[in-house]
Write a protein that holds these residues in place. Structure first.
Motif, short mmCIF file in Angstrom:
data_model
loop_
_atom_site.label_atom_id
_atom_site.label_comp_id
_atom_site.label_asym_id
_atom_site.label_seq_id
_atom_site.Cartn_x
_atom_site.Cartn_y
_atom_site.Cartn_z
N ILE A 19 0.84 -1.20 0.00
CA ILE A 19 0.00 0.00 0.00
C ILE A 19 0.87 1.25 0.00
CG2 ILE A 19 -1.38 1.37 1.62
CD1 ILE A 19 -3.24 -0.27 0.23
N LEU A 20 1.90 1.24 0.82
CA LEU A 20 2.80 2.39 0.92
C LEU A 20 3.48 2.67 -0.42
CD1 LEU A 20 4.10 4.43 2.93
CD2 LEU A 20 5.93 2.78 3.20
N LYS A 21 3.99 1.64 -1.04
CA LYS A 21 4.67 1.80 -2.33
C LYS A 21 3.72 2.36 -3.39
CE LYS A 21 8.17 -0.81 -4.19
NZ LYS A 21 8.81 -2.07 -4.50
N ASP A 22 2.53 1.81 -3.48
CA ASP A 22 1.54 2.29 -4.45
C ASP A 22 1.15 3.74 -4.18
OD1 ASP A 22 1.56 -0.20 -5.65
OD2 ASP A 22 -0.32 -0.87 -4.74
N THR A 23 0.95 4.05 -2.91
CA THR A 23 0.55 5.41 -2.52
C THR A 23 1.65 6.42 -2.84
OG1 THR A 23 -0.85 4.54 -0.77
CG2 THR A 23 -0.21 6.85 -0.58
N VAL A 24 2.88 6.09 -2.48
CA VAL A 24 4.00 7.00 -2.73
C VAL A 24 4.19 7.22 -4.23
CG1 VAL A 24 6.51 7.26 -2.55
CG2 VAL A 24 5.18 6.55 -0.55
N LYS A 25 4.14 6.17 -5.00
CA LYS A 25 4.30 6.31 -6.45
C LYS A 25 3.17 7.14 -7.06
CE LYS A 25 7.18 2.35 -7.42
NZ LYS A 25 7.42 1.17 -8.23
N SER A 26 1.96 6.88 -6.64
CA SER A 26 0.81 7.60 -7.18
C SER A 26 0.86 9.09 -6.84
CB SER A 26 -0.48 6.97 -6.62
OG SER A 26 -1.59 7.73 -7.01
N LEU A 27 1.09 9.41 -5.55
CA LEU A 27 1.15 10.81 -5.14
C LEU A 27 2.34 11.53 -5.78
CD1 LEU A 27 0.15 10.59 -1.38
CD2 LEU A 27 -1.17 11.63 -3.23
N MET A 62 10.05 0.35 8.53
CA MET A 62 10.85 -0.62 7.77
C MET A 62 10.45 -0.66 6.29
SD MET A 62 13.39 -2.57 7.58
CE MET A 62 13.92 -2.87 9.23
N PRO A 63 9.16 -0.67 5.96
CA PRO A 63 8.80 -0.60 4.54
C PRO A 63 9.28 0.69 3.86
CG PRO A 63 6.94 -1.42 5.79
CD PRO A 63 7.98 -1.00 6.79
N VAL A 64 9.30 1.81 4.58
CA VAL A 64 9.83 3.06 4.00
C VAL A 64 11.31 2.86 3.68
CG1 VAL A 64 10.41 5.47 4.48
CG2 VAL A 64 8.14 4.61 5.04
N THR A 65 12.05 2.31 4.63
CA THR A 65 13.47 2.04 4.42
C THR A 65 13.67 1.10 3.22
OG1 THR A 65 13.90 2.30 6.78
CG2 THR A 65 15.57 1.13 5.50
N ASN A 66 12.92 0.01 3.19
CA ASN A 66 13.04 -0.96 2.09
C ASN A 66 12.68 -0.33 0.76
OD1 ASN A 66 13.74 -2.90 3.96
ND2 ASN A 66 11.70 -3.81 4.06
N MET A 67 11.67 0.50 0.75
CA MET A 67 11.21 1.14 -0.47
C MET A 67 12.30 2.06 -1.04
SD MET A 67 7.64 3.16 -0.91
CE MET A 67 8.13 4.43 0.25
N ILE A 68 12.94 2.85 -0.18
CA ILE A 68 14.00 3.76 -0.63
C ILE A 68 15.21 2.94 -1.08
CG2 ILE A 68 15.65 5.52 0.11
CD1 ILE A 68 13.37 6.57 1.99
N ASN A 69 15.61 1.98 -0.27
CA ASN A 69 16.78 1.16 -0.61
C ASN A 69 16.55 0.32 -1.86
OD1 ASN A 69 18.46 2.01 1.45
ND2 ASN A 69 17.77 0.43 2.86
N GLY A 70 15.31 -0.11 -2.09
CA GLY A 70 15.02 -1.01 -3.20
C GLY A 70 14.75 -0.32 -4.53
N ASP A 71 14.70 0.99 -4.55
CA ASP A 71 14.41 1.72 -5.78
C ASP A 71 15.70 2.28 -6.35
OD1 ASP A 71 13.67 3.83 -7.65
OD2 ASP A 71 11.64 3.59 -6.88
N SER A 72 16.17 1.68 -7.43
CA SER A 72 17.47 2.08 -8.00
C SER A 72 17.48 3.54 -8.46
CB SER A 72 17.88 1.15 -9.14
OG SER A 72 16.94 1.19 -10.18
#
Length: 163
Positions: free
Chosen positions: A87-95, A136-146
């Motif tokens: 949900i976080l990833k989708d929301t951040v990308k959309s916004l 943790m998902p915020v951290t993973n999202m930032i670290n996982g996006d090249s």
């Protein structure tokens, strides 16, 4: 000058500092990590200051007055980490995409970081007990996006990221 840890460790430290600041605003000034404690001091000044970087990210997020309450509620509703991450990833990308479409001078990666920080702040304010699940998902999202990683490294690393 030796950098404190890997990009992933730096990102985790920054997100943890943001979370701590959002949950305990009176501790912001004392929450400073200048260099890694487990590395010997070479005598050279270290430009990596988690508190300064977290402050810059907060200022970046403050530049955007988008409505995040509804998005934060969606993240809060999905309290299990796996659901929160999706949900976080989708929301951040959309916004981020929406904000970039509204302001052609805004770089997507900058919007991505701003939205991530503001969502974490909203969750911490609205449901502090859920905020630790979201960090943790915020951290993973930032670290996982090249692209985000390349943007930060292209600025010279976290310590050179400007608000």
């Amino acid at each position: 000058m030796k950098m404190p840890g890997t990009f992933e460790e730096q990102t985790k430290g920054i997100v943890d500092t943001l979370l701590s600041d959002f949950l305990n605003p009176t501790l912001q000034a004392s929450n400073r990590i200048l260099c890694c404690e487990d590395e010997p001091d070479s005598g050279e000044p270290c430009s990596f200051d988690v508190a300064i970087i977290a402050g810059r990210l907060r200022m970046l997020g403050d530049q955007f007055n988008g409505e995040l309450e509804a998005s934060a509620r969606s993240v809060i509703a999905e309290t299990t980490q796996k659901k929160a991450e999706a949900i976080l990833k989708d929301t951040v990308k959309s916004l981020s995409t929406t904000w970039c479409a509204q302001d052609s001078s805004l770089v997507y990666e900058r919007a991505f970081l701003a939205v991530s920080v503001k969502l974490l702040e909203c969750v911490a304010r609205m449901a502090p007990e859920v905020a630790t699940w979201v960090a943790m998902p915020v951290t993973n999202m930032i670290n996982g996006d090249s692209a985000i990683r390349q943007f930060i490294q292209g600025q010279g690393g976290w310590e050179n990221l400007e608000s």
